[in-house]
Design a protein around this motif. Sequence first.
Motif, PDB file in Angstrom:
ATOM      1  N   THR A   1      -2.231   1.052 -11.212  1.00  0.00           N
ATOM      2  CA  THR A   1      -2.481  -0.378 -11.106  1.00  0.00           C
ATOM      3  C   THR A   1      -1.641  -0.973  -9.984  1.00  0.00           C
ATOM      4  N   VAL A   2      -2.093  -2.142  -9.503  1.00  0.00           N
ATOM      5  CA  VAL A   2      -1.337  -2.856  -8.474  1.00  0.00           C
ATOM      6  C   VAL A   2      -1.474  -4.346  -8.737  1.00  0.00           C
ATOM      7  N   THR A   3      -0.345  -5.064  -8.697  1.00  0.00           N
ATOM      8  CA  THR A   3      -0.374  -6.501  -8.911  1.00  0.00           C
ATOM      9  C   THR A   3      -0.752  -7.225  -7.617  1.00  0.00           C
TER      10      THR A   3
ATOM     11  N   GLY B   1       1.693  -6.659  -5.022  1.00  0.00           N
ATOM     12  CA  GLY B   1       1.849  -5.322  -4.468  1.00  0.00           C
ATOM     13  C   GLY B   1       2.656  -4.345  -5.304  1.00  0.00           C
ATOM     14  N   ARG B   2       3.076  -4.766  -6.492  1.00  0.00           N
ATOM     15  CA  ARG B   2       3.823  -3.848  -7.357  1.00  0.00           C
ATOM     16  C   ARG B   2       2.851  -2.822  -7.935  1.00  0.00           C
ATOM     17  N   THR B   3       3.229  -1.549  -7.863  1.00  0.00           N
ATOM     18  CA  THR B   3       2.340  -0.478  -8.309  1.00  0.00           C
ATOM     19  C   THR B   3       2.875   0.259  -9.521  1.00  0.00           C
ATOM     20  N   ASN B   4       1.944   0.895 -10.237  1.00  0.00           N
ATOM     21  CA  ASN B   4       2.283   1.700 -11.400  1.00  0.00           C
ATOM     22  C   ASN B   4       1.325   2.874 -11.424  1.00  0.00           C
ATOM     23  N   TYR B   5       1.855   4.079 -11.701  1.00  0.00           N
ATOM     24  CA  TYR B   5       1.034   5.287 -11.688  1.00  0.00           C
ATOM     25  C   TYR B   5       1.200   6.091 -12.959  1.00  0.00           C
TER      26      TYR B   5
ATOM     27  N   THR C   1      -2.376   7.158  -4.122  1.00  0.00           N
ATOM     28  CA  THR C   1      -1.782   5.906  -3.682  1.00  0.00           C
ATOM     29  C   THR C   1      -2.781   4.771  -3.883  1.00  0.00           C
TER      30      THR C   1
ATOM     31  N   SER D   1      -3.705   0.721  -3.369  1.00  0.00           N
ATOM     32  CA  SER D   1      -3.399  -0.407  -2.496  1.00  0.00           C
ATOM     33  C   SER D   1      -4.493  -1.449  -2.664  1.00  0.00           C
ATOM     34  N   ARG D   2      -4.243  -2.638  -2.133  1.00  0.00           N
ATOM     35  CA  ARG D   2      -5.262  -3.684  -2.244  1.00  0.00           C
ATOM     36  C   ARG D   2      -5.197  -4.593  -1.023  1.00  0.00           C
TER      37      ARG D   2
ATOM     38  N   VAL E   1      -9.639  -3.211  -3.936  1.00  0.00           N
ATOM     39  CA  VAL E   1      -8.583  -2.275  -4.291  1.00  0.00           C
ATOM     40  C   VAL E   1      -9.024  -0.881  -3.874  1.00  0.00           C
TER      41      VAL E   1
END
Length: 121
Positions: free
Chosen positions: A50-52, A55-59, A68, A70-71, A78
């Motif tokens: 996920t990505v907020t 730009g904060r990401t979680n895997y 990876t 990105s958005r 996205v």
Amino acid sequence: QVQLVESGGGLVQPGGSLRLSCAASGAIFSINVMGWYRQAPGKQRELVATVTSGGRTNYADSVKGRFTISRDNAKRTVYLQMNSLKPEDTAVYYCNADIRTTIATMWLDYWGQGTQVTVSS
């Protein structure tokens, strides 16, 4: 009407790469978290990444270091860059987004129709 349209799936050999895209369209006021989930045959749907909006990401642990997310907020899109693909990555990949259609409405969960990713030699 809000739509999430995915593209980029296909067949790839182990060790190969694919890039998925998901574009949101329709009556959208704001998009919060965007993400990718996957569902393999006979298994439950699981989080991939996920990505907020910031730009904060979680895997998921299974894809860290290989995928990876990105958005592009301006394009409401996205992406999921998938490298070093393994046969166990084979699944239908679904795009997900938390969307408000107006400033006064609640955040709602929207899903794309899914795109097949098959990793096989």
